[in-house]
Design an enzyme around this catalytic site. Structure first.
Site, PDB file in Angstrom:
ATOM      1  N   GLU A 129     -47.551  18.272  -9.295  1.00 28.46           N
ATOM      2  CA  GLU A 129     -47.618  18.383 -10.756  1.00 28.46           C
ATOM      3  C   GLU A 129     -48.920  19.037 -11.210  1.00 28.46           C
ATOM      4  O   GLU A 129     -48.944  19.780 -12.178  1.00 28.46           O
ATOM      5  CB  GLU A 129     -47.464  17.002 -11.407  1.00 28.46           C
ATOM      6  CG  GLU A 129     -46.124  16.333 -11.171  1.00 28.46           C
ATOM      7  CD  GLU A 129     -44.968  17.104 -11.805  1.00 28.46           C
ATOM      8  OE1 GLU A 129     -44.654  18.203 -11.313  1.00 28.46           O
ATOM      9  OE2 GLU A 129     -44.383  16.614 -12.784  1.00 28.46           O
ATOM     10  N   THR A 182     -44.911  23.588 -19.303  1.00 32.40           N
ATOM     11  CA  THR A 182     -45.663  22.360 -19.590  1.00 32.40           C
ATOM     12  C   THR A 182     -47.088  22.708 -20.016  1.00 32.40           C
ATOM     13  O   THR A 182     -47.623  22.147 -20.974  1.00 32.40           O
ATOM     14  CB  THR A 182     -45.707  21.455 -18.335  1.00 32.40           C
ATOM     15  OG1 THR A 182     -44.371  21.175 -17.941  1.00 32.40           O
ATOM     16  CG2 THR A 182     -46.432  20.151 -18.608  1.00 32.40           C
TER      17      THR A 182
END
Ligand code: ADP
Length: 307
Positions: A129, A182
């Site tokens: 991530e 994101t």
């Protein structure tokens, strides 16, 4: 060559009131991966099907996550080869990068005879991530690894909890096929929050978690409110307000942005309700000319599984 095929599930993070801390895992929506042991030391991505993503180990979240796992073991001899069969698109907001990181570390751990628990695997998947968004958040990788609803109680030190999942909860997800990275949608989030909004938000988060443990669907619905992030991010998503209102009018307990968007989730009691919500929001998006997918999924209690 010893190998393992896994289902790497999609996940919904934030769930309105739990920015960066709450997430849940979905049944039936996700990628497949084939992870194999190899005699040649090191981690290699040997195939990616269904998406245009980097094959270089250090640029693919699956590679980075497995490298982090082997590093912790001080293992310099194991060879791991990864094939990724992408079904969920990168930048969809339903944890595409998290599915790859979680699937890769879970399968590697199995192939190495489980040196780590599923909870311990979260920190390795978080390295994926970090690569995808510049921020090692755990709200997608935790539910992908543990299943059900999860809470990141603390990031430092990392403390991840699996929460109770009422049986009759269904997610309806609409994914408009516009890419919202994101990293980009983080840029619209302002760093400071007023005390008044913080009080509303932590009341809702507490209410939502109480609702999960008491199977109180009305309480879950009342708690699905986000006064902090949603007002800033929803402007990036076409027809957001209309979809949300329509979902609730058609029986959803609540609706909001899935992860960092552009997917929108609606949570419902029962599959019939979730299907009704899907029909109603599909009608809205059909008028926009934007391509979209709709999924209706029950909550996946197990997370990544061998298939
Ligand atoms: P999502 O919320 O759907 O995971 P993100 O924007 O967080 O979307 O992550 C997608 C980013 O991660 C993209 O820039 C993509 O190129 C990168 N990436 C690297 N490896 C992978 C992978 N195996 N699966 C998905 N995305 C990956």
């Amino acid at each position: 060559m010893k190998s393992l095929k896994v289902f790497a599930p999609a996940t919904v993070a934030n769930i309105s009131c739990g920015f960066d801390v709450l997430g849940c895992c979905l049944n039936g929506v996700g990628d497949e991966m084939l992870i194999s042991l190899s005699d040649t030391p090191g981690v290699r991505i040997t195939k990616i099907d269904g998406a245009d993503l980097p094959l270089e180990t250090d640029k693919n979240v699956a590679g980075v996550a497995v490298v982090a796992l082997l590093k912790e073991l001080k293992d310099t001899t194991t060879g791991i080869e990864i094939e990724i069969y992408k079904k969920i698109k990168a930048g969809s907001g339903i944890g595409s990068s998290a599915a790859s990181s979680a699937g890769a570390v879970w399968a590697t751990n199995e192939l190495l005879n489980n040196p780590f628990t599923a909870t311990q695997l979260v920190k390795f998947a978080m390295e994926g991530e970090r690569l995808a968004s510049g921020n090692a958040h755990a709200d997608n990788v935790a539910p992908a690894l543990l299943g059900g609803f999860t809470l990141v109680r603390s990031y430092n030190p990392l403390d991840v909890l699996k929460l109770n999942t009422p049986e009759d909860l269904y997610m309806t997800i609409i994914h408009p096929q516009i890419e919202v990275k994101t990293a980009d949608s983080r840029k619209v989030v302002k760093p400071n929050v007023s005390l008044k909004k913080a009080i509303t938000q932590w009341g809702n988060l507490g209410g939502f978690i109480a609702g999960l443990y008491t199977n109180d669907y009305d309480l879950l619905g009342r708690s699905l409110e986000d006064v902090i992030i949603e007002p800033m991010r929803s402007i990036l998503i076409p027809k957001f307000e209309e979809v949300k209102t329509t979902a609730i009018e058609n029986g959803a307990l609540g609706a909001g942005i899935s992860g960092s968007g552009p997917s929108i989730f609606a949570l419902s009691k029962g599959k019939e309700n979730a299907n009704k919500v899907a029909k109603a929001i599909e009608a809205i998006y059909t008028t926009t000319g934007i391509a979209f997918d709709i999924h209706v999924a029950s909550i996946n209690a197990n997370g990544v599984t061998a298939i």
